[in-house]
Write an enzyme that holds these catalytic residues in place. Structure first.
Site, short mmCIF file in Angstrom:
data_model
loop_
_atom_site.label_atom_id
_atom_site.label_comp_id
_atom_site.label_asym_id
_atom_site.label_seq_id
_atom_site.Cartn_x
_atom_site.Cartn_y
_atom_site.Cartn_z
N HIS A 101 0.84 -1.20 0.00
CA HIS A 101 0.00 0.00 0.00
C HIS A 101 0.87 1.24 0.00
CE1 HIS A 101 -3.17 2.81 0.68
NE2 HIS A 101 -2.69 3.18 1.85
N SER A 102 0.60 2.16 -0.93
CA SER A 102 1.27 3.45 -1.01
C SER A 102 2.78 3.24 -1.16
CB SER A 102 0.92 4.29 0.22
OG SER A 102 1.24 5.65 0.03
N MET A 103 3.60 3.73 -0.24
CA MET A 103 5.04 3.47 -0.32
C MET A 103 5.32 1.98 -0.45
SD MET A 103 7.71 2.20 1.74
CE MET A 103 7.15 2.38 3.42
N SER A 128 -1.74 -0.47 -3.99
CA SER A 128 -2.87 0.35 -3.56
C SER A 128 -2.38 1.75 -3.25
CB SER A 128 -3.50 -0.28 -2.30
OG SER A 128 -4.46 0.59 -1.73
#
Length: 271
Positions: A101-103, A128
Site C-alpha cells: 500500500h502506497s510506499m 494500492s
C-alpha cells in the site's frame, strides 16, 4: 523460508491449524504484505482471517520500527529491495505473491521487477494508493522527508488513518515522524528506470477520494504488465483498505487465487 527471512523484517500474521514455526506444512501460496510510509506490519493484522487457511501470510516490516527500531531505515526503494530480496530467493516460499500500500506498493513493484530478473517472480502483484511508477517522481516533486515536524504532522492528519490521540502525544509524534521521514525518502527520491513490463497479473486498488493517487495517475499501470491488469476502486480516501479489511482482503484473495490457478496451468492464462 530460510533464517534470513525470519528476521525482524518478516512478521507471520497467523499460524495455520496444526502447524508450528519449526515444522509447518507447505502453504499453497505465500503472500507478502508491505506497509505504507510510517506504517508497520501491524497494519495488516485485521486482514489475516479473510484469506484461505492454506495460505501463508507474512507482513513485511522495514527497518527502523518495531523489532528493528534501532536499525537505520531504508532510504530508497533500491535499499528496501536489497534488504528483502535475499529471503525471496529461497525456493521454499514458491509460489508467492506480494502486495503493498502506497510506499509499500512502490517497494512491492520494484521487488517484483528484481525477482523477475532473478528468475523467481511472484505469481501476482497488488498495489494500492500509488500512481503508476513512471509518474511517481512527477507526482511527488517535493522532498517531504525534509519537511519540519509540524508540517509532517499536518500531512498525517490530512490523510487520515492516524488516531488523533496519537498525534497529541509528543513522544509518540516524535517517533512517528522519524519513521515517516525515512519512508517518505523512499518515495521522494525514486526515479523510474525503463525496463520490460512485468509478466505476472497486476491488481491496482484506489480510493475514490485519495488525493495521492487520482484516476489520471493510475491509468499508466496498464503498461506495467503484459498479463492481466485489473483496477479496483473503493469508497474513501488514501487509507480506504483499512476501513474495510474484510471486503478488501477477499478481493485480494480472489485475484491471487485466479493467478495461482493460472500459474499452475499457464496455458489457461489470458491477458
Amino acid at each position: 523460508m530460510n533464517t534470513g527471512a525470519t528476521s525482524a523484517m518478516f512478521r507471520e500474521l497467523r499460524t495455520r491449524p496444526g502447524e508450528t514455526r519449526a515444522r509447518a506444512a507447505r502453504p499453497d501460496v505465500t503472500c507478502f504484505l508491505i506497509h505504507h510510509a510510517g506504517g508497520s506490519a501491524a497494519a495488516f493484522a485485521d486482514f489475516a482471517e479473510f484469506f484461505p487457511p492454506s495460505w501463508r501470510l507474512c507482513a513485511v516490516e522495514l527497518p527502523g520500527r518495531g523489532l528493528s527500531a534501532g536499525d537505520p531505515p531504508c532510504r530508497s526503494a533500491a535499499e528496501a529491495v536489497r534488504a528483502l530480496a535475499p529471503a525471496l530467493l529461497d525456493g521454499e516460499i514458491r509460489p508467492w505473491a506480494v502486495f503493498g500500500h502506497s510506499m509499500g506498493g512502490l517497494v512491492a513493484y520494484e521487488l517484483a521487477r528484481e525477482m523477475e530478473r532473478c528468475g523467481t517472480p511472484p505469481i501476482w502483484l497488488g498495489v494500492s494508493g500509488l500512481p503508476a511508477p513512471r509518474l511517481v517522481s512527477d507526482r511527488f516533486t517535493e522532498r517531504r522527508d525534509l519537511w519540519p515536524q509540524e508540517r509532517l504532522v499536518a500531512f498525517m492528519r490530512g490523510l487520515g488513518g492516524t488516531p488523533e490521540e496519537l498525534l497529541e502525544s509528543p513522544d509518540v509524534v516524535e517517533y512517528m515522524v522519524e519513521v515517516l521521514r525515512g519512508d517518505l525518502a523512499i518515495v521522494d527520491t525514486y526515479t523510474y528506470a525503463d525496463g520490460p513490463p512485468l509478466g505476472m497479473p497486476l491488481s491496482v486498488h484506489s480510493g475514490h477520494q485519495d488525493p495521492l493517487a487520482t484516476g489520471d495517475t493510475l491509468e499508466g499501470w496498464r503498461a506495467q504488465s503484459t498479463a492481466r491488469v485489473e483496477f479496483h476502486s473503493w469508497p474513501g480516501g488514501h487509507f480506504q483498505l483499512y476501513d474495510r479489511p474484510g471486503p478488501f482482503a477477499l478481493r485480494m484473495a480472489e485475484d491471487i487465487d485466479r493467478a495461482l490457478a493460472e500459474d499452475r496451468d499457464p496455458a489457461g492464462r489470458k491477458a
